[in-house]
Design a protein around this motif. Sequence first.
Motif, short mmCIF file in Angstrom:
data_model
loop_
_atom_site.label_atom_id
_atom_site.label_comp_id
_atom_site.label_asym_id
_atom_site.label_seq_id
_atom_site.Cartn_x
_atom_site.Cartn_y
_atom_site.Cartn_z
N ALA A 8 0.61 -0.73 -0.02
CA ALA A 8 -0.05 -0.42 -0.21
C ALA A 8 1.17 1.25 0.19
O ALA A 8 2.11 1.30 0.92
CB ALA A 8 -0.96 -0.18 1.19
N GLN A 9 0.40 1.99 -0.25
CA GLN A 9 0.96 3.27 -1.08
C GLN A 9 0.52 4.70 -0.18
O GLN A 9 -0.66 5.07 -0.75
CB GLN A 9 1.79 3.46 -2.14
CG GLN A 9 2.78 4.83 -2.66
CD GLN A 9 2.85 4.72 -4.03
OE1 GLN A 9 2.55 4.46 -4.89
NE2 GLN A 9 4.23 5.80 -4.10
N ARG A 10 0.92 5.50 0.25
CA ARG A 10 0.11 6.76 1.48
C ARG A 10 1.14 8.06 1.06
O ARG A 10 2.58 7.46 2.37
CB ARG A 10 -0.11 6.12 2.59
CG ARG A 10 -1.29 5.04 2.52
CD ARG A 10 -2.64 5.64 2.15
NE ARG A 10 -3.03 4.64 2.36
CZ ARG A 10 -3.77 4.06 2.15
NH1 ARG A 10 -2.81 3.32 0.93
NH2 ARG A 10 -5.08 2.66 2.13
N ARG A 11 1.46 8.88 0.56
CA ARG A 11 2.12 10.42 0.34
C ARG A 11 3.39 9.39 0.20
O ARG A 11 4.44 10.28 0.75
CB ARG A 11 1.76 10.54 1.27
CG ARG A 11 0.98 11.18 2.13
CD ARG A 11 0.61 12.14 3.14
NE ARG A 11 -1.08 12.62 3.68
CZ ARG A 11 -1.05 13.24 5.07
NH1 ARG A 11 -0.07 13.35 5.33
NH2 ARG A 11 -2.20 13.30 5.17
N ILE A 13 5.39 6.79 0.62
CA ILE A 13 6.24 5.66 1.52
C ILE A 13 4.74 4.07 1.28
O ILE A 13 3.93 4.12 1.42
CB ILE A 13 5.91 6.65 2.93
CG1 ILE A 13 6.14 7.42 3.14
CG2 ILE A 13 6.03 5.04 3.48
CD1 ILE A 13 7.59 7.35 2.64
N PHE A 14 6.02 4.31 0.95
CA PHE A 14 5.13 1.92 0.82
C PHE A 14 5.15 1.28 2.06
O PHE A 14 6.09 1.74 2.84
CB PHE A 14 5.97 0.98 -0.38
CG PHE A 14 6.15 1.82 -1.67
CD1 PHE A 14 5.34 1.27 -2.49
CD2 PHE A 14 7.02 2.93 -1.88
CE1 PHE A 14 5.17 1.90 -3.18
CE2 PHE A 14 7.00 2.81 -2.94
CZ PHE A 14 5.59 2.31 -4.62
N TYR A 15 3.97 0.33 2.13
CA TYR A 15 3.59 0.18 3.74
C TYR A 15 3.18 -1.65 3.11
O TYR A 15 2.55 -2.02 2.12
CB TYR A 15 2.13 0.50 4.02
CG TYR A 15 2.37 1.82 5.26
CD1 TYR A 15 2.83 2.15 6.11
CD2 TYR A 15 2.49 2.91 4.07
CE1 TYR A 15 3.10 3.73 6.13
CE2 TYR A 15 2.52 4.16 4.01
CZ TYR A 15 3.29 4.25 5.87
OH TYR A 15 3.22 5.85 6.12
N PHE A 16 3.64 -2.63 4.28
CA PHE A 16 3.43 -4.01 3.70
C PHE A 16 2.15 -4.08 3.75
O PHE A 16 2.21 -3.42 5.55
CB PHE A 16 4.25 -5.04 4.71
CG PHE A 16 3.70 -6.12 4.52
CD1 PHE A 16 4.07 -7.14 3.16
CD2 PHE A 16 4.06 -6.75 5.73
CE1 PHE A 16 3.23 -8.60 3.74
CE2 PHE A 16 3.15 -8.22 6.12
CZ PHE A 16 3.14 -8.65 5.42
N ARG A 17 0.94 -4.83 4.17
CA ARG A 17 -0.05 -5.46 5.06
C ARG A 17 -0.46 -5.86 4.72
O ARG A 17 -0.71 -7.15 3.87
CB ARG A 17 -1.13 -4.08 4.26
CG ARG A 17 -1.54 -4.57 3.36
CD ARG A 17 -2.44 -3.75 3.29
NE ARG A 17 -4.16 -3.52 3.77
CZ ARG A 17 -4.74 -2.61 3.88
NH1 ARG A 17 -5.19 -1.83 2.94
NH2 ARG A 17 -6.42 -2.93 3.97
N ARG A 18 -1.12 -7.25 5.92
CA ARG A 18 -1.49 -8.27 5.40
C ARG A 18 -2.38 -9.02 6.70
O ARG A 18 -1.68 -8.70 7.72
CB ARG A 18 -0.27 -9.29 5.58
CG ARG A 18 -0.59 -11.18 5.93
CD ARG A 18 0.22 -11.65 4.85
NE ARG A 18 0.19 -13.33 5.17
CZ ARG A 18 0.61 -14.46 5.36
NH1 ARG A 18 2.06 -14.38 5.02
NH2 ARG A 18 0.17 -15.92 5.52
N VAL A 59 3.12 -2.23 8.19
CA VAL A 59 4.43 -1.83 8.93
C VAL A 59 4.91 -1.28 7.49
O VAL A 59 4.78 -1.26 6.35
CB VAL A 59 5.96 -3.18 9.10
CG1 VAL A 59 6.85 -2.74 9.11
CG2 VAL A 59 4.72 -4.12 10.14
N SER A 60 5.15 0.07 8.01
CA SER A 60 6.09 0.79 6.69
C SER A 60 7.38 0.05 6.63
O SER A 60 8.58 0.25 7.50
CB SER A 60 6.54 2.45 7.32
OG SER A 60 7.26 3.10 6.64
N LEU A 61 7.47 0.47 5.39
CA LEU A 61 8.66 -0.07 4.36
C LEU A 61 10.33 0.91 4.00
O LEU A 61 10.99 0.60 3.38
CB LEU A 61 8.34 -0.55 2.73
CG LEU A 61 7.40 -1.92 3.28
CD1 LEU A 61 6.63 -2.40 1.78
CD2 LEU A 61 8.04 -3.01 4.20
N ALA A 62 9.78 2.32 4.57
CA ALA A 62 10.14 3.57 4.44
C ALA A 62 10.77 3.63 3.43
O ALA A 62 10.87 4.71 3.05
CB ALA A 62 11.77 3.08 5.03
#
Length: 435
Positions: A8-11, A13-18, A59-62
């Motif tokens: 998922a991408q927010r502004r 920044i990529f995030y891991f989601r499960r 979790v933010s992937l940074a």
Amino acid sequence: MRQMVGLAQRRGIFYFRRTIPETLRAGMPAVLGTAGAGIFDESAPVSLKWSRAGREFWVSLAPRDEDEARSRARRLDGEADALIRIAKRHITLSAKPKISELDDTTIQGLVTTFRHHKLAADEARRRGAEPLCREAFDALGQEIAAREAELRDANARGDCAATHFDIDAMMTVLDAGLNIAFGSPADRRLYLAFVEAELEVMTIIRGRQSGVTRPTTARTSSDEPRSQDRPSRPKREKADGPTPEQILEGWKRDQTPTEKTFYAFSSKVRRWTAFLAERGVTFDRASLSDASDWKIASLVERSAKSVSNHLYAVKAIYGWALANGKCPVNPFSGLKQPRAAVKGRRRSTKRDFNKEEAARVLTAARDRTGYQRWVPWIACVTGARILEICHLERSDIVSSTGIYYFRRTTEYDSEGKEAQISEAKKAKKTSKTKA
């Protein structure tokens, strides 16, 4: 079927989601609190270790680079696999009575399985798709020395905590279906035996580190206690494990995949079983070493992406079989994906203009009029994007202390207050969105 790796991408920044299965959500915080270094890589930039386990992992992937974010997400997906597997085992065992005593035969059998897991994991690490780089090899040597020192200290003091939260020790007990009472005599005897067994394993691993060939052999009946050393028990016929076809049918009825998915997974399982048949190994007796060898052999004939898809499909089938008591272990658990399949995604073929090409564009623009003349020159001088330049209006040319400049956004005025967007600019944005 479980949700696949989600980015998922927010502004930017990529995030891991499960998503966490609903039945496991209540117990997941306890699993996160007891899982150790066997699941989490302490040197990794991101981990699920400190994540909030509610309805899902998030979790933010940074990094803003998608390829790097996807690589990190794949590693986090492996952590999530292990955590969910442990949580399922805990739920299954919670209904069983707690065990306070274990006989020597049971402990010896568990130690044999634990030792095999340790050696197979080390072999898979050294025999991956690519050799260890010098930095990784040196780091592995330091890790081995530190772990051996920790185990020797624990063994001398009679401290079983060194292996109590080790992933291989934990899964050995869970896979055996034993609900051992924490702090009981059985608990202490078993994990002290694990400490001694891992010390023996470290001798072999140190030899491998210095170049001595010590392959991981499949567990055989010779690993079990001799018949004269164990108490007599009534004999029973050994039941054959379910065939791959039976496991696939069970998975199909339980997970209800689409016909296309079932066909794709079935074909990959057939290739895996054909590989095992050449080795004389059955589906339910495959090891991590077999899985690693299949990955390496497949890379000779197939692309890294295709091999990665094969590994994912067969791992998913084993995961279902393990969770439903059809197989003792998942040989693909912990197996790394081919590196090229992770790093080789979505590589752009675009490049910037070189100096000669840029000069030709700007020279040609001098002979044009209107936007064809000014857009290339404004882009050259300011570095603005084409869309930003085309949105400029006369009112966007402002001055401050005698210096003129472009105000490239009209959503805010010069004092930072929100301003009205002109109808013409709204029309430009709408047409660009539709295009």
